[in-house]
Structure formats: structure tokens, C-alpha cells
Scaffold this motif. Structure first.
Motif, short mmCIF file in Angstrom:
data_model
loop_
_atom_site.label_atom_id
_atom_site.label_comp_id
_atom_site.label_asym_id
_atom_site.label_seq_id
_atom_site.Cartn_x
_atom_site.Cartn_y
_atom_site.Cartn_z
N ARG A 158 0.86 -1.19 0.00
CA ARG A 158 0.00 0.00 0.00
C ARG A 158 0.89 1.23 0.00
O ARG A 158 2.11 1.14 0.15
CB ARG A 158 -0.88 0.05 1.28
N TRP A 159 0.23 2.38 -0.10
CA TRP A 159 0.86 3.66 0.19
C TRP A 159 0.27 4.17 1.50
O TRP A 159 -0.90 3.94 1.79
CB TRP A 159 0.58 4.68 -0.91
N LEU A 167 -3.52 5.17 2.26
CA LEU A 167 -4.12 6.18 1.40
C LEU A 167 -5.21 5.56 0.53
O LEU A 167 -5.19 4.35 0.26
CB LEU A 167 -3.05 6.81 0.51
N GLU A 168 -6.13 6.39 0.07
CA GLU A 168 -7.22 5.96 -0.80
C GLU A 168 -7.04 6.57 -2.17
O GLU A 168 -6.76 7.77 -2.30
CB GLU A 168 -8.56 6.40 -0.19
N LEU A 169 -7.23 5.74 -3.20
CA LEU A 169 -7.09 6.21 -4.58
C LEU A 169 -8.25 7.13 -4.92
O LEU A 169 -9.41 6.77 -4.76
CB LEU A 169 -7.05 5.01 -5.54
N GLN A 170 -7.93 8.36 -5.39
CA GLN A 170 -8.95 9.34 -5.75
C GLN A 170 -9.16 9.42 -7.25
O GLN A 170 -10.26 9.61 -7.73
CB GLN A 170 -8.54 10.73 -5.24
N TRP A 175 -3.67 10.06 -4.77
CA TRP A 175 -4.04 9.37 -3.54
C TRP A 175 -4.38 10.40 -2.47
O TRP A 175 -3.81 11.48 -2.45
CB TRP A 175 -2.89 8.48 -3.06
N THR A 183 -3.20 15.17 -0.11
CA THR A 183 -3.18 14.38 -1.34
C THR A 183 -1.74 14.14 -1.78
O THR A 183 -0.83 14.93 -1.48
CB THR A 183 -3.96 15.06 -2.48
N GLU A 186 1.32 9.86 -7.49
CA GLU A 186 2.16 8.70 -7.80
C GLU A 186 2.67 8.82 -9.23
O GLU A 186 1.91 9.10 -10.16
CB GLU A 186 1.34 7.41 -7.66
#
Length: 196
Positions: A158-159, A167-170, A175, A183, A186
């Protein structure tokens, strides 16, 4: 500075203001600890190790020289930082080796990173800024900034952000930290904090 009566701190070690060294810990010659560090029970900080401010080295962690530790680093209980490519007690003739028979290699941990309980970092490796090494992982190669690595050998799973949560992918390559709202971007398997 506080040093417990049972701790052993070399006379030429430098220990920053507000640091605490607890029961049975050892800080060796020429080690340098920054301000407000905590060295837990039975922890070992090797000769010449350098450590920034606000670090925590938990109980029974072994930080062998020549490790370099940034500011705000967490080193969990029973973590081991190695320092030898090819460890042997004796040479091929059976003679006991000495410190002159090897060249120490170190682990570098960048500011804000965390290394979980019982992880082993096999030198030479660098743990990137704000990265997180899971408990029990064996790190055999460099860890990028903000990476969460786990397993044997450790791999990125993960990150994580500066708050330490995944973190959650936006959007594609973007992220977000659910805790701080920060934010990150990547690119080429590297993550950077979005400065906008």
C-alpha cells in the motif's frame, strides 16, 4: 536528559536535551542522539549511530552501527538493523574474526518513517521518508517514501501518508489520506506529497 541507573551510555556519546534512556539500554561510543528521543528497555544503539530529534527506539531493538536515523523515526520492539554483508565468526582457517576483518554497512531510515515490531532490515538498505515497515517484515531492498511494505522479503502492499494510515485512490495517480485530507501524486512507482 534522563538516563536510568541500569542503562549504559558511553562517556563520549552525545544525547540531546529531553531524551530518555531506560532500563538496561546501551548507547555506545560516538553515538549521537537528537533531542527528545526515547530509548526503551534493553535497546542497543551501536557505536557511531546517528539519530535525529524526536525518535522512539522501543524495547530490545538493536540498532547496529553505522545506522543513520532521521527525525521522528519509530523503531518498534525487537527490531534489528544488521550491518554485515557476509557474517562469519571465524575465517576459513577457523581463527576468530575481529572488527578489523569486516567493513560495516548500515541501514538508513529517513525522517518520519516507522519500522514495526520484530522487523529485520538487512543492510545496506534505505527506508524512505514516512514509509512504514510492517511488523515481522524482512527488508532486503530500499523502501520508497510513503510505502507500506510487508512480508518476507518485504514488498510494497500500500501507500501511507504522513498520518500513518493507508491512502485511498482518488483518481489515476492521485491518492488521498482519509485522516488528514492531504493528497499525494504517484509517478513511476514513487509517491510525493502534493504541494498544491
Amino acid at each position: 536528559m534522563y538516563v536510568h541507573d541500569s542503562a549504559e551510555v558511553a562517556a563520549d556519546a552525545v544525547v540531546g536535551q529531553g531524551s530518555k534512556i531506560w532500563h538496561l539500554a546501551q548507547v555506545r561510543e560516538h553515538a549521537s542522539l537528537g533531542a527528545n528521543c526515547i530509548i526503551g528497555r534493553g535497546a542497543y544503539v551501536g557505536a557511531g549511530v546517528t539519530m535525529g530529534d524526536n525518535c522512539k527506539v522501543q524495547n530490545y531493538a538493536l540498532v547496529y552501527e553505522p545506522a543513520v536515523i532521521g527525525d521522528g523515526v519509530f523503531i518498534g520492539p525487537a527490531v534489528v538493523f544488521t550491518n554485515d554483508h557476509f557474517p562469519r565468526a571465524v575465517d576459513p582457517d577457523g581463527d576468530l574474526k575481529s572488527g578489523d576483518d569486516w567493513e560495516a554497512v548500515g541501514v538508513t531510515v529517513r525522517s518520519g518513517a516507522s519500522v514495526g515490531a520484530r522487523a529485520v532490515c538487512v543492510a545496506p538498505v534505505t527506508i524512505g521518508q514516512w514509509a512504514m515497515v510492517a511488523a515481522g517484515a524482512v527488508v532486503t531492498k530500499d523502501v520508497p517514501d510513503f510505502a507500506l511494505v510487508a512480508g518476507v522479503p518485504a514488498r510494497r502492499i500500500r501507500w501511507v501518508g504522513r498520518a500513518g494510515v493507508p491512502l485511498e485512490l482518488q483518481a489515476e495517480g492521485v491518492w488521498r489520506c482519509p485522516e488528514s485530507g492531504e493528497t499525494y501524486v504517484e509517478h513511476d512507482d514513487q509517491l510525493t506529497l502534493n504541494s498544491n
